[in-house]
Design an enzyme around this catalytic site. Structure first.
Site, short mmCIF file in Angstrom:
data_model
loop_
_atom_site.label_atom_id
_atom_site.label_comp_id
_atom_site.label_asym_id
_atom_site.label_seq_id
_atom_site.Cartn_x
_atom_site.Cartn_y
_atom_site.Cartn_z
N GLY A 238 1.23 -1.24 -0.18
CA GLY A 238 0.16 -0.22 -0.21
C GLY A 238 0.74 1.17 -0.01
O GLY A 238 0.21 2.38 0.14
N ARG A 274 3.75 -1.37 -5.93
CA ARG A 274 3.84 -0.31 -6.35
C ARG A 274 5.33 0.43 -5.68
O ARG A 274 6.15 0.88 -6.56
CB ARG A 274 2.60 1.15 -5.86
CG ARG A 274 2.40 1.95 -6.83
CD ARG A 274 1.26 3.29 -6.20
NE ARG A 274 0.21 2.56 -5.71
CZ ARG A 274 -0.96 2.23 -7.11
NH1 ARG A 274 -0.56 3.65 -7.73
NH2 ARG A 274 -1.81 1.80 -6.36
N TYR A 314 -9.35 5.40 -12.44
CA TYR A 314 -8.76 6.29 -11.33
C TYR A 314 -8.76 7.45 -11.73
O TYR A 314 -8.05 8.12 -10.15
CB TYR A 314 -7.95 5.54 -10.35
CG TYR A 314 -7.37 4.10 -10.44
CD1 TYR A 314 -9.00 3.22 -9.86
CD2 TYR A 314 -6.37 3.45 -10.60
CE1 TYR A 314 -8.43 1.91 -9.74
CE2 TYR A 314 -6.36 2.04 -10.83
CZ TYR A 314 -7.15 1.38 -10.67
OH TYR A 314 -6.97 0.14 -10.38
N CYS A 339 -12.30 3.66 -28.99
CA CYS A 339 -13.17 4.41 -29.74
C CYS A 339 -13.47 4.43 -28.22
O CYS A 339 -15.00 3.88 -27.90
CB CYS A 339 -14.00 3.98 -30.42
SG CYS A 339 -13.20 3.45 -31.89
N TYR A 367 1.23 -1.44 -11.99
CA TYR A 367 -0.11 -1.20 -12.67
C TYR A 367 -0.40 -1.10 -14.00
O TYR A 367 -1.36 0.18 -13.69
CB TYR A 367 -1.39 -1.09 -11.50
CG TYR A 367 -1.38 -1.63 -10.01
CD1 TYR A 367 -1.63 -2.52 -10.18
CD2 TYR A 367 -0.33 -0.65 -9.46
CE1 TYR A 367 -1.53 -3.55 -8.52
CE2 TYR A 367 -0.20 -1.41 -8.17
CZ TYR A 367 -0.47 -2.68 -7.96
OH TYR A 367 -0.58 -3.47 -6.19
N1 LLP Z 1 -1.69 -7.13 -1.05
C1 LLP Z 1 -2.81 -7.40 -1.05
C2 LLP Z 1 -3.42 -8.15 -0.57
C3 LLP Z 1 -3.57 -5.65 -1.89
O1 LLP Z 1 -4.56 -6.09 -2.71
C4 LLP Z 1 -1.71 -5.24 -2.98
C5 LLP Z 1 -2.42 -4.99 -3.99
C6 LLP Z 1 -0.95 -5.14 -2.61
C7 LLP Z 1 -0.52 -6.17 -1.76
C8 LLP Z 1 -0.04 -4.83 -3.60
O2 LLP Z 1 -0.45 -3.15 -2.46
P1 LLP Z 1 0.34 -1.83 -3.60
O3 LLP Z 1 1.58 -1.67 -2.41
O4 LLP Z 1 0.62 -2.15 -5.00
O5 LLP Z 1 -0.12 -0.77 -3.16
N2 LLP Z 1 -4.82 -1.26 -9.88
C9 LLP Z 1 -4.55 -0.28 -9.09
C10 LLP Z 1 -4.05 -0.41 -7.77
C11 LLP Z 1 -4.48 -2.15 -6.87
C12 LLP Z 1 -4.06 -2.65 -5.42
C13 LLP Z 1 -4.67 -3.22 -5.27
N3 LLP Z 1 -4.37 -4.36 -4.26
C14 LLP Z 1 -3.92 0.98 -9.55
O6 LLP Z 1 -3.23 0.66 -10.46
O7 LLP Z 1 -3.39 2.43 -8.37
#
Ligand code: LLP
Length: 420
Positions: A238, A274, A314, A339, A367
């Site tokens: 996150g 991320r 988003y 389109c 992503y």
């Molecule tokens: N762990 C779990 C259980 C998750 O659901 C996620 C992301 C992560 C770890 C990794 O989170 P990060 O460190 O990448 O924030 N497509 C969206 C982001 C979706 C995130 C889904 N879960 C975007 O482009 O912002």
């Protein structure tokens, strides 16, 4: 700085981005190995000798070359499907370090993950718990599990990527968690090893993360008091990155805050995606046409929502940089050829670009490619990995024929003549 201008030309590490565009075409994703390594090492160094496991979230970018780098650095992995398990296996990742999250794990996926002897299933509902216990018992084995609790904490992020509120589908609500743990402890096919939570993505403030971690630990402590030996607290991923005006905490600050919040006898698991790969990638595109309407100037690019859906989905901001300095700046929208009116990459940007120019959409390593589609029969982009002065093809551009290679025309017997 791994993405920087040298003599007015944008480079990734030691390679000029326009040279990659010339050689491999556009649109294409370009990744910097050194950014990935730097971010992973920042996590590892910040934990120091504190007991921890960094499970890279494969969903952020599952390209085999990217997984290769992380596997070589000794990363563990967080997956949400057996497709991702297959990717980790193909990249030589250690399957025994894998955590498996997700609200909809199927029996088949459970069987595959049990056979791979993964480290932990993060269980998200009572029905999932019962099925996992049945599957493990029928295979004569035990599934290591953590219950993913939903701490009902507002992560202060875009609603589509918030996961830790009661209204979200994720995790077990706090008030059901005790019952779920009791049930888990009563099944011989399950071995409770942890507590998990994940409140959302692109988090730019530390308080909700610390709040969720403390709530998860309170759970762990409660289980311990009931004789269930919880070994780890998994606080998910996150941590946000700076997309434009965002100002997230550094990796060091984030890890420091978690370490302070959690009792040292727990192993800390994190699942960053991320913050490891986001800033490591760009999407390079060429402006095909400029188009002036009565109210707007559009730069129509050869990249689209099919390559990068984040702006459409988003309202996400990605900085746009021209590959070399060009014409006078004007306010414009960058759009793709798809389109859909939602097919935009950036809006109202002051840019000095015109037809034929190359641009780079920044911070697309997470992503980006993984969310791409072939809508409008658009073959997926190439992915290139740069390592110093070396350029590796991490995925070659798809062809139109590959898009329908798995489809079947109707057999001759099913062909009807017009009017028959
Ligand atoms: N762990 C779990 C259980 C998750 O659901 C996620 C992301 C992560 C770890 C990794 O989170 P990060 O460190 O990448 O924030 N497509 C969206 C982001 C979706 C995130 C889904 N879960 C975007 O482009 O912002």
């Amino acid at each position: 700085m791994s993405f920087a201008y040298k003599e007015g030309r944008l480079h990734v590490e030691e390679v000029e981005l326009s040279a990659i565009a010339q050689a491999h075409g556009t649109p294409c994703y370009v990744y910097s190995r050194s950014v990935i390594e730097t971010n992973f090492r920042a996590y590892r160094d910040a934990f120091g000798d504190r007991q921890h496991r960094i499970c890279y979230a494969v969903k952020a970018n599952g390209n085999l070359a990217v997984l290769d780098i992380l596997a070589q650095l000794g990363s563990a992995f967080d997956i949400v499907s057996v497709g991702e398990l297959a990717r980790v296996r193909a990249a030589g990742g250690n399957l025994r370090t894998v955590t498996f999250a997700g609200v909809g794990k199927t029996r088949f996926e459970m069987e595959q993950a049990l056979a791979a002897r993964i480290a932990c299933f993060n269980v998200e509902s009572i029905e999932e718990l019962d099925l996992l216990a049945d599957v493990a018992e029928s295979l004569g084995t035990q599934a290591p599990i953590a219950i993913r609790v939903n701490p009902d904490v507002d992560p202060k992020t875009h609603p589509y990527i918030a996961t830790g509120l009661n209204e979200n589908k994720f995790g077990v609500p706090m008030e059901q968690a005790r019952e779920v743990y009791r049930r888990a402890a009563s099944r011989k096919g399950l071995n409770v090893v942890g507590v998990a939570c994940h409140i959302g993505s692109q988090l730019t403030t530390i308080e909700p993360i610390v709040d969720a971690a403390s709530r998860a630990m309170a759970w762990g402590d409660g289980c311990y008091a009931q004789g269930i030996d919880v070994e780890h607290i998994d606080i998910g991923g996150g941590l946000g990155i700076a997309y434009g005006s965002d100002n997230p905490p550094t990796i060091e600050k984030y890890v420091g805050a978690i370490c302070d919040a959690l009792d040292p006898h727990y192993e800390i698991i994190i699942e960053p995606g991320r913050s490891i790969v986001g800033a490591a990638g760009v999407l390079v595109s060429r402006v095909v046409y400029m188009k002036q309407t009565p109210t707007k100037l559009f730069a129509i690019c050869d990249a689209a929502m099919t390559e990068l859906i984040r702006p459409a989905l988003y309202q996400a901001h990605h900085d746009v940089l021209p590959l070399c300095s060009g014409v006078k700046r004007q306010k414009m929208d960058l759009v793709g050829p798809v389109c859909e009116t939602a097919d935009f990459l950036a809006r109202d940007r002051d840019l000095g670009v015109t037809s034929g120019d190359l641009i780079s959409l920044m911070d697309c390593g997470a992503y980006g490619f993984v969310m791409s589609s072939s809508y409008n029969a658009r073959p997926r982009a190439a992915e290139i990995l740069v390592d110093g002065s070396e350029v590796h093809i991490a995925r070659q551009r798809e062809t139109a024929e590959q898009l329908f290679a798995d489809e079947f025309r109707l057999p001759a017997s099913a062909m009807r003549k017009l009017g028959a």
